[in-house]
Each structure stands twice: as C-alpha cells, then as structure tokens.
Design an enzyme around this catalytic site. Structure first.
Site, PDB file in Angstrom:
ATOM      1  N   GLU A   1       7.715 -22.125   7.185  1.00  0.00           N
ATOM      2  CA  GLU A   1       7.390 -21.282   8.161  1.00  0.00           C
ATOM      3  C   GLU A   1       8.989 -21.888   9.273  1.00  0.00           C
ATOM      4  O   GLU A   1       9.618 -21.470   9.949  1.00  0.00           O
ATOM      5  CB  GLU A   1       6.576 -20.744   8.789  1.00  0.00           C
ATOM      6  CG  GLU A   1       5.948 -21.949   9.660  1.00  0.00           C
ATOM      7  CD  GLU A   1       5.459 -21.696  10.284  1.00  0.00           C
ATOM      8  OE1 GLU A   1       4.916 -21.433  11.962  1.00  0.00           O
ATOM      9  OE2 GLU A   1       4.375 -20.724  10.271  1.00  0.00           O
TER      10      GLU A   1
ATOM     11  N   GLU B   1       0.692  -1.712   0.001  1.00  0.00           N
ATOM     12  CA  GLU B   1       0.017   0.313  -0.161  1.00  0.00           C
ATOM     13  C   GLU B   1       1.132   1.117  -0.061  1.00  0.00           C
ATOM     14  O   GLU B   1      -0.090   2.615  -0.284  1.00  0.00           O
ATOM     15  CB  GLU B   1      -0.590   0.253   1.065  1.00  0.00           C
ATOM     16  CG  GLU B   1      -2.315  -1.037   0.663  1.00  0.00           C
ATOM     17  CD  GLU B   1      -2.638  -1.133   2.120  1.00  0.00           C
ATOM     18  OE1 GLU B   1      -2.814  -1.263   3.196  1.00  0.00           O
ATOM     19  OE2 GLU B   1      -3.692  -1.646   2.110  1.00  0.00           O
TER      20      GLU B   1
END
Length: 273
Positions: free
Chosen positions: A112, A81
């Site tokens: 992960e 953004e």
C-alpha cells in the site's frame, strides 16, 4: 488540507480488557450508532458520483474500486456481488487491492506504500476516459490509492473517494470526495470497525443505485439475477408467478429456459401476455 487524523485518534473508551463481555458489546454498539448519521451526511456527494457514473456506464464505462487492507477487501466484496445479483459481467464493477488477490486473505508487506503501483494495476485493465475510479481509504493517506486516483484524474478519468478523515490528501486528489466522519474507533485505530461499516454502507448505495438506474431491477425485484442455486431459482419462479400469474411449474420451466426473470417477462410481453 488538515493533518488531523480522526481514524488514528484515541478511543473514547479505556481499560477495555477490564470490561465484561456485555460492557464491551454495549459500548461497541453505542459507537456503531454514530455510523448512520455520518453516512447520511455524505448522500449529496454519493448522489453526484452515481449520477455521473450512470451516464458513463450507459456509454460502456466501468467502475473501479481501489483500496488497501480492509478498504480494498470491501471494494472487492461489493464488486464481486454485482454480477450474480444483477446479471452483469464481472468486468463492469472491478475491485482492486494493493498487493493483488493474495492480499484479500493475507496482508502483502508495503504494497500500500507504493504510489505508482495503483495506476499500473489500473492500466492492466485498459482503463479509459469512460471509466470511473473510486479510491477507498479510511485514513485518506494511502499512497497506493492516492497515486491511482491522481493519475486517473490527470488522464481525464472521473475520480471519487470514500474516506473517514476530513480534508485528507485523498479527498483533495479526486473529483467527488465522500467523507464519512464516524469519529475515533472503539479500539484505537481499528478502522475495520466503524470506518469499514460506513464504507460498506456507501458502497451498497453506490452500486445498488447504479444497477437500478441501469434497468437491472423491476419494481423492487432482482429480475436479472443469475440462477446459481436452488434458492435463487425458487425466488425467480415466485417472481414470475406473481408478475404473470403462471402456474409454478410453468414459471419454473420458462425461467430455466430463458435464463432470467427479465427474459421471461420480455418474452411474455412480446407474445402479448
């Protein structure tokens, strides 16, 4: 360092399936009220991180977010953004998630848990000593994230973290540890809830403060925003009308000509407006 895991502890509520919808909503909201005070407690650490990152960015440094699951997605959301909001390149704030872009929508099994992979992913960007790496992990135990920040720090790179457990391994591996202790989740272990909310708030503070201090905001306006749709063109036009007193048609024409509100303001300044 403590082995306590608040984010994995039992919810303060039980028999959730027996609650009415209103009871569920009221209870979730009561838990959410605990997030803001917890985030407030982290402001000194956020301040320390932002002040250091500003100086590094002025010299060409970048900010990397490294996470897995919800934490990784939030980092990517925040990073994605920044360019349209502040008119900077997509290579200034970069979000990385364990398992790569495909993990944004669907979990990648065991990604992960690989402690070497995070640093390998960072190296693909040619990471250097002007950059900053912020690991995001509610538990503070995610190997992908810990491995990335640990190797970054060993290589002279500024490191930080956002976590929701006190005294975690992740916090101990970074220069600036931001620990938002929001307590047990409403659904036990569901860190997409309060933990995720706190992370989003902190990410907002970090990048918004950075962009303001880098001169991407004038007054309280996003004068460098990208003109990607009619709503933003209209917003930019209003900014120019308010700032320079031009007629709307002229303001819109100049905005489209120069490409940003800031460029119009600079042009007017140079012309002695």
């Amino acid at each position: 360092m403590t082995l306590e895991s608040i984010t994995e502890s039992e919810s303060l509520y039980n028999d959730l399936e027996k609650m009415t919808v209103r009871q569920l909503l009221d209870s979730i909201h009561e838990e959410d009220k605990k997030v803001l005070p917890a985030v407030h407690e982290t402001i000194p650490q956020v301040e320390s991180l932002v002040e250091q990152v500003v100086e590094r960015m002025k010299k060409g440094g970048r900010l990397f977010y490294v996470g897995a699951g919800t934490s990784g997605r939030l980092g990517i959301l925040d990073a994605s953004e920044i360019p349209p909001t502040y008119g900077v390149g997509y290579d200034l704030v970069i979000g990385m998630i364990a398992g790569g872009d495909q993990a944004i929508r669907k979990a990648v099994e065991a990604a992960e848990d690989n402690e070497e992979l995070g640093w390998e992913d960072l190296q693909a960007y040619g990471i250097n000593e002007l950059d900053t790496v912020v690991g995001i992990a509610a538990s503070g135990r995610t190997p992908y994230v810990i491995g990335a920040v640990r190797k970054a720090r060993e290589n002279g790179i500024l490191t930080g973290c956002i976590t929701n457990n006190p005294g975690s391994e992740l916090a101990g591996a970074v220069d600036v540890a931001i620990e938002a202790i929001v307590g047990p989740e409403f659904v036990s272990g569901s860190t997409r809830m309060k933990s995720g909310t706190s992370q989003k708030l902190i990410l907002n503070m970090i990048t918004t403060s950075l962009m303001i201090k880098l001169g991407k905001v004038k007054g309280n306006k996003m004068v460098n925003m990208q003109l990607t749709n009619q709503k933003l063109i209209a917003r930019g036009t209003r900014m120019i009308v308010d700032e320079l007193g031009y007629e709307e048609a002229k303001a819109r024409r100049l905005l489209l000509l120069h490409g940003s509100v800031n460029n119009v303001l600079e042009a007017a300044k140079n012309e002695g407006k």
